[in-house]
Design an enzyme around this catalytic site. Structure first.
Site, PDB file in Angstrom:
ATOM      1  N   LYS A  66       0.837  -1.206   0.000  1.00 29.48           N
ATOM      2  CA  LYS A  66       0.000   0.000   0.000  1.00 29.48           C
ATOM      3  C   LYS A  66       0.877   1.264   0.000  1.00 29.48           C
ATOM      4  O   LYS A  66       0.561   2.248  -0.665  1.00 29.48           O
ATOM      5  CB  LYS A  66      -0.928   0.018   1.222  1.00 29.48           C
ATOM      6  CG  LYS A  66      -2.011  -1.048   1.190  1.00 29.48           C
ATOM      7  CD  LYS A  66      -3.189  -0.580   0.392  1.00 29.48           C
ATOM      8  CE  LYS A  66      -4.268  -1.585   0.080  1.00 29.48           C
ATOM      9  NZ  LYS A  66      -4.258  -2.887   0.669  1.00 29.48           N
ATOM     10  N   LYS A 106      -6.488 -14.481 -12.507  1.00 30.79           N
ATOM     11  CA  LYS A 106      -7.786 -14.823 -11.932  1.00 30.79           C
ATOM     12  C   LYS A 106      -8.808 -13.707 -12.093  1.00 30.79           C
ATOM     13  O   LYS A 106      -8.460 -12.556 -12.363  1.00 30.79           O
ATOM     14  CB  LYS A 106      -7.619 -15.219 -10.468  1.00 30.79           C
ATOM     15  CG  LYS A 106      -7.096 -14.138  -9.556  1.00 30.79           C
ATOM     16  CD  LYS A 106      -7.058 -14.682  -8.121  1.00 30.79           C
ATOM     17  CE  LYS A 106      -6.807 -13.537  -7.157  1.00 30.79           C
ATOM     18  NZ  LYS A 106      -6.858 -13.941  -5.758  1.00 30.79           N
ATOM     19  N   LYS A 149     -12.261  -7.970  -9.236  1.00 30.30           N
ATOM     20  CA  LYS A 149     -13.298  -6.963  -9.457  1.00 30.30           C
ATOM     21  C   LYS A 149     -12.726  -5.724 -10.120  1.00 30.30           C
ATOM     22  O   LYS A 149     -13.419  -4.999 -10.812  1.00 30.30           O
ATOM     23  CB  LYS A 149     -14.066  -6.633  -8.181  1.00 30.30           C
ATOM     24  CG  LYS A 149     -13.260  -6.099  -7.045  1.00 30.30           C
ATOM     25  CD  LYS A 149     -14.167  -5.904  -5.826  1.00 30.30           C
ATOM     26  CE  LYS A 149     -13.462  -6.310  -4.561  1.00 30.30           C
ATOM     27  NZ  LYS A 149     -14.275  -7.033  -3.632  1.00 30.30           N
TER      28      LYS A 149
END
Ligand code: TRP
Length: 329
Positions: free
Chosen positions: A111, A194, A197
């Site tokens: 992050k 994969k 979203k």
């Protein structure tokens, strides 16, 4: 009996990958173990602080879990911020969480790298809050993906440290739970990794039949096999992998054979795949719509869920207070 807990950040709609990876297994598991499923809205705030959308996202996940078959009379399903005891436990646990070990967490470093302008304290203490979620219910098993294993490891470090420090045997060492062969990994439709979203390569549980057909027809393939039994390109391999989850063995065998003999028409393959996905998604989508619109039902589910959750959390927090020396007059 096993105590299983799983949390999910409300940051958007659930897709087919979430369904086959976890949700369907949660639905099965709720009958065999004491299960807690909660929506981690506090955690979402470390990166998603938009007050205009938070509630809606919580409602989405809640409706989707219920539509997929999580039974609120069997499992405990609740919203994290409805059980603020977690904030107190997190505060107490933070007294024994070292800044150095938090800074070394892979998710934190990631992050910091991606978002150097928003390195907030909530991000640093994310694993402490997550440990509090788990230890509040003294969960023995936590189904997590690879990306969360380090957090769970820290949870065990905090639990062990607490037990040693105060000479108690209070917190369990929560183990990761792996669904083994029941874990079905669904790839995206863009020929890469994969389904996710954010990657814009997914089929959502709330997608209409039309949208599903469109997305599948646009899935990445190739120019077709030119020699018998040639290897599959990534895009085509992904289509077959999704088929394994939604189509009948006969259908899969039929198209594999067509591929092997170079007679395959990707248009037919995709049409079939779309219809088979629709068979899984359509009933869930219809339930999502019905549940989303039933405000009084949702209100009752979260109220009852929070109340059930508080039975174990009140006990845990008052015990931790006592162990750490906070005593009533
Ligand atoms: N960190 C998890 C994720 O991003 C969500 C989460 C929060 C969680 N608290 C948890 C998962 C407790 C399992 C147990 O996916």
């Amino acid at each position: 009996m096993d105590i299983v807990l799983s949390g999910i950040r409300p940051t958007g709609q659930l897709h087919l990958g979430n369904y086959f990876g976890a949700l369907r297994n949660f639905v099965r598991m709720q009958y065999d173990a004491k299960c807690y499923f909660f929506i981690a809205d506090y955690h979402a705030m470390t990166t998603h602080t938009d007050p205009a959308h938070l509630h809606d996202h919580v409602k989405t996940i809640l409706s989707e879990y219920l539509a997929a078959g999580i039974n609120p009379d069997i499992a405990t399903i609740y919203v994290q911020s409805d059980v603020p005891q977690v904030a107190e436990l997190s505060l107490l646990l933070s007294m024994h969480a070292y800044v150095g070990e938090l800074e070394r967490t892979a998710s934190f470093k990631d992050k910091v790298r991606k978002n150097p302008n928003n390195v907030n304290a909530g991000l640093l203490t994310y694993p402490v809050l997550m440990a509090a979620d788990i230890l509040l219910h003294r969960a023995t098993h936590v189904p997590v993906g690879k990306d969360q294993e380090q957090h769970l490891e820290l949870t065990r470090v905090f639990a062990r440290r607490f037990n040693n420090m105060y000479g108690v045997d209070f917190f369990p060492e929560s183990q990761p739970y792996n669904f083994g062969a029941d874990l079905v990994k669904i790839p995206g439709l863009d020929g890469t990794g994969k389904m996710g979203k954010s990657e814009n390569n997914g089929i959502f549980l709330a997608d209409s039949d039309e949208v599903i057909r469109k997305k599948v027809m646009r899935a990445v393939t190739d120019t077709g096999p030119t020699e018998p039994n040639s290897p599959l390109s990534d895009g085509v391999a992904n289509i077959f992998t999704i088929m394994e989850a939604v189509s009948s063995p006969d259908t899969i065998a039929y198209f594999r054979e067509k591929y092997a003999t170079c007679e395959i028409r990707y248009g037919d393959l995709k049409k079939q795949l779309a219809e088979d996905i629709i068979k899984v998604v359509a009933p869930i989508r219809e339930r999502i719509e019905a549940i989303r619109n039933d405000e009084s039902y949702l209100r009752r589910v979260v109220r009852d869920g929070a109340e059930k959750a508080r039975e174990s959390t009140d006990r845990t927090v008052s015990e931790v207070r006592r162990i750490m020396g906070i005593r009533p007059f």
